[in-house]
Design a protein around this motif. Structure first.
Motif: not given
Length: 276
Positions: A98, A101, A125, A208
């Motif tokens: 995470t 991201g 992503p 993303f």
């Protein structure tokens, strides 16, 4: 305990280790963990003369647990405010899962004025969830099951994840570390229930792709080819195609938890990239 307060009155905890005048490296952690999960990398680089900044995302670790704002844009904005508060410049940003991201969204929103390099480790992503245009993604039902498991028995769910796919301890011949399992559980249980629940949607459904295209800085992508949480086919392999200056290094047999299970190699790769 060092903290700073955001515009919406959220207290963000951070570690500031190493040489205060050295090159700056920031670390963004994965779900539902906190900055402690970076201790191996942070200690290693701080010992090499770098200034290391690792924060606990809102709703995680020792930071505040607000009901609102548990979304990727706010995570990135919180981090940018930390950059401003500490006047961080020429930063190499490192993100795991995470946190990768978060790094991508940071650059997507705020550009590269303060950032010179980035590293995405086993990161989410371009987008995790499966769709008509992302057939390699993970079905939404999997993430729904995460939410159901949290509501049903978060404490047990937060034992099941590290005991199995996160560290790859469910693989035949894996050397299981009860200490790592306990540490993951402890970090997870420190997180806000609401914050970690909301974050599942953020790490799984945020796209993303456009953020990656804006990352016009050297970006190293590290990913294991046995990542059971963020499979490389839907993430690392696709991310490097969207990054203007992306370089992919695949860890053969590597699980999702590269900073833990492959700490020595990750540290070596980070230092080599920083010094290149």
């Amino acid at each position: 305990m060092p903290t700073f307060t955001t515009r919406d009155r959220t207290d963000i905890y951070y570690k500031d280790w190493g040489n205060k005048t050295g090159p700056v490296v920031t670390f963004s952690h994965g779900w539902p963990l906190n900055s402690d999960n970076w201790d191996s990398q942070a200690f290693f680089l701080a010992s090499k003369g770098y200034r290391v900044i690792a924060h606990d995302r809102r709703g995680h670790g020792r930071s505040s647990q607000p009901w609102e704002g548990n979304n990727m844009n706010t995570y990135a904005d919180d981090l940018y405010q930390l950059f401003e508060a500490l006047d961080l410049r020429d930063v190499t940003m490192v993100g795991h899962s995470t946190g990768g991201g978060e790094v991508a969204r940071f650059v997507g929103l705020f550009g590269t004025e303060r950032v010179k390099k980035a590293v995405l480790i086993a990161s989410v992503p371009p987008v995790m969830v499966q769709s008509a245009i992302n057939a390699e993604g993970t079905p939404l039902a999997v993430f729904d099951s995460f939410r159901e498991a949290m509501i049903g028995d978060r404490a047990q769910f937060f034992l099941d994840v590290p005991s199995g796919p996160f560290f790859g301890f469910n693989r035949s011949g894996a050397k299981v570390s009860q200490g790592l399992i306990n540490s993951w559980w402890q970090q997870g249980m420190m997180a806000s229930f609401k914050g970690s629940y909301d974050c599942i949607k953020q790490f799984s459904e945020t796209d993303f792709s456009e953020d990656l295209k804006k990352m016009t800085i050297p970006t190293l992508v590290l990913h294991g080819d046995d990542d059971q949480v963020v499979p490389i086919q839907a993430s690392g392999l696709k991310s490097v195609e969207l990054l203007p200056q992306g370089t992919l290094k695949i860890y053969p047999g590597g699980p999702h938890a590269l900073p833990n299970i492959c700490a020595e190699q990750v540290n070596k790769d980070l230092l080599e990239f920083l010094e290149s």
